[in-house]
Design an enzyme around this catalytic site. Structure first.
Site, mmCIF file in Angstrom:
data_model
loop_
_atom_site.group_PDB
_atom_site.id
_atom_site.type_symbol
_atom_site.label_atom_id
_atom_site.label_comp_id
_atom_site.label_asym_id
_atom_site.label_seq_id
_atom_site.Cartn_x
_atom_site.Cartn_y
_atom_site.Cartn_z
ATOM 1 N N ARG A 196 51.862 4.902 69.729
ATOM 2 C CA ARG A 196 50.793 5.543 68.959
ATOM 3 C C ARG A 196 51.149 6.951 68.492
ATOM 4 O O ARG A 196 50.863 7.328 67.358
ATOM 5 C CB ARG A 196 49.506 5.580 69.793
ATOM 6 C CG ARG A 196 48.818 4.243 69.832
ATOM 7 C CD ARG A 196 47.840 4.152 70.971
ATOM 8 N NE ARG A 196 48.499 3.984 72.258
ATOM 9 C CZ ARG A 196 47.861 3.853 73.414
ATOM 10 N NH1 ARG A 196 46.548 3.909 73.441
ATOM 11 N NH2 ARG A 196 48.529 3.673 74.532
ATOM 12 N N LYS A 234 60.488 4.550 81.759
ATOM 13 C CA LYS A 234 59.438 4.904 80.776
ATOM 14 C C LYS A 234 58.119 5.108 81.513
ATOM 15 O O LYS A 234 57.359 4.167 81.722
ATOM 16 C CB LYS A 234 59.311 3.791 79.737
ATOM 17 C CG LYS A 234 58.197 4.011 78.726
ATOM 18 C CD LYS A 234 58.344 3.134 77.503
ATOM 19 C CE LYS A 234 57.149 3.282 76.584
ATOM 20 N NZ LYS A 234 57.387 2.682 75.262
ATOM 21 N N SER A 273 53.271 7.488 75.261
ATOM 22 C CA SER A 273 52.248 8.480 74.898
ATOM 23 C C SER A 273 50.891 8.119 75.489
ATOM 24 O O SER A 273 50.079 9.025 75.750
ATOM 25 C CB SER A 273 52.183 8.690 73.389
ATOM 26 O OG SER A 273 51.862 7.517 72.690
ATOM 27 N N GLY A 274 50.616 6.842 75.668
ATOM 28 C CA GLY A 274 49.459 6.408 76.446
ATOM 29 C C GLY A 274 48.091 6.903 75.998
ATOM 30 O O GLY A 274 47.231 7.135 76.835
ATOM 31 N N GLY A 275 47.909 7.100 74.693
ATOM 32 C CA GLY A 275 46.578 7.486 74.228
ATOM 33 C C GLY A 275 46.379 8.999 74.093
ATOM 34 O O GLY A 275 45.294 9.456 73.754
ATOM 35 N N GLU A 329 59.006 0.267 82.837
ATOM 36 C CA GLU A 329 57.805 1.018 82.439
ATOM 37 C C GLU A 329 56.624 0.806 83.394
ATOM 38 O O GLU A 329 55.827 -0.108 83.215
ATOM 39 C CB GLU A 329 57.373 0.614 81.009
ATOM 40 C CG GLU A 329 56.162 1.402 80.524
ATOM 41 C CD GLU A 329 55.679 1.014 79.122
ATOM 42 O OE1 GLU A 329 56.142 -0.006 78.574
ATOM 43 O OE2 GLU A 329 54.826 1.726 78.593
#
Ligand code: 13P
Length: 339
Positions: A291, A218, A260-262, A176
């Protein structure tokens, strides 16, 4: 050993399915619980994760769950260890094995991920506890000269060392490299930074003898910075992300599972859907969201056991929509329809 790794990697990106990232560290889960006014006690963390793992029907869309060190040792209220709870439903247990990020020495605003010392021994224990895959996250920020080549290569080296040790232990590594989308950068800058990180990662994975068929990537999606004045739309994000992946990710990699990173949960689903609608691609394109899969469930739960069923429904719904995005068959109208 090789064949087993290949099978596990493929099973994690099986048709219509993706991964739930439930590997929040103590610090991160505290932040999530603070947002709903719930105290982060060991029992609250356990109860919340039990709710997710026992959601009726979740296995239709969830192939694997990434656990945190505390969680892989916890059990459901009837005393069944979480890895067994998941396995009995056909969901593969995994584990986050990095120890988080620290400032990168002699660099400004850049990080290096720790956790390699003693990793061989920890991996053997996690395998014993039921884990079949692992995850290690490196982070890169955008701005000025960042990410530097120095940051790209030191993190890539660590990611490859983690991947080699994981494969040696019979565990599929999820690699990742996360380029953070905070800031006001353009989508072109995001593409450049993501390309730089991925280029170093695949060079190091090759040099350190990783069997790519037994790995998953990822990555972040290629987005405009969250504070950018003009933000790229769904189609532009899909095209820019695909272009970057086609240039940098070998076809031997069986699957790409985005973080998804926010992003909002709906954006994360729409972006994945748009990429799959432009398929077929050399790799499966799937999700490994934290998230974006959990936000509505966390809110519906609010720390009250009486809300567990509503929270499970909210989680099932998000999982189902992302399952649809795996085949490009998600439409935003689903968001307002009854599931
Ligand atoms: P998010 O989807 O919330 O970014 O979390 C995924 C993850 O595992 C980050 O390491």
């Amino acid at each position: 050993m090789g064949a087993e790794l290949h099978e596990t990697a493929k099973a994690l990106v099986a048709e219509g399915k993706g991964i739930l990232a439930a590997d929040e560290s103590d610090r991160t889960i505290k932040k999530r619980f603070d947002s709903i006014g719930v105290e982060s006690t060991e029992e609250n963390r356990r109860a919340y994760r039990e709710l997710l793992f026992t959601t009726p029907g979740a296995e239709e869309f969830i192939s694997g769950v990434i656990l945190f060190d505390e969680t892989i040792r916890q059990s459901s209220s009837d005393g069944t260890p979480f890895p067994n709870v998941l396995e009995s439903r056909g969901i593969i247990p995994g584990i986050k094995v990095d120890k988080g990020t620290k400032p990168l020495a002699l660099a400004e605003d850049e990080t290096i991920t720790e956790g390699l010392d003693g990793l061989r021994e920890r991996l053997a224990e996690y395998h014993e506890l039921g884990a079949r895959f692992t995850k290690w996250r490196a982070t890169y920020s955008i701005g000025g000269e960042r990410p530097s080549e120095y940051c790209a290569w030191t993190n890539a080296h660590a990611l490859a060392r983690f991947a080699a040790l994981s494969q040696e232990a019979g565990l599929v590594p999820i690699v990742e490299p996360e380029v953070l989308m905070d800031g006001d950068h353009s989508i072109e800058e995001s593409a450049k930074a993501t390309g730089r990180a991925l280029n170093a990662v695949y060079t190091e994975l090759h040099d350190q003898r990783i069997d790519l068929h037994g790995t998953l990537l990822k990555p972040n999606m290629v987005l405009s910075g969250y504070d950018a004045s003009a933000r790229a739309d769904v189609g532009e994000v899909a095209e820019a992300t695909l272009e970057c992946l086609y240039r940098h990710v070998p076809a031997a990699v069986p699957g790409i599972v985005f973080l998804s990173g926010g992003q909002t949960d709906e954006d994360a689903t729409a972006h994945l859907n748009a990429m799959n609608a432009r398929g077929p691609h050399p790799w499966e394109l799937s999700f490994s969201y934290g998230r974006a899969l959990q936000a509505p469930a966390l809110k519906a739960w609010g720390g009250d056991p009486a809300n567990a069923e509503d929270a499970q429904k909210a989680f099932y719904r998000r999982a189902k929509f992302n399952g649809a995005a795996r085949t490009g068959s998600y439409v935003p109208e689903m968001e307002t329809a009854a599931v």
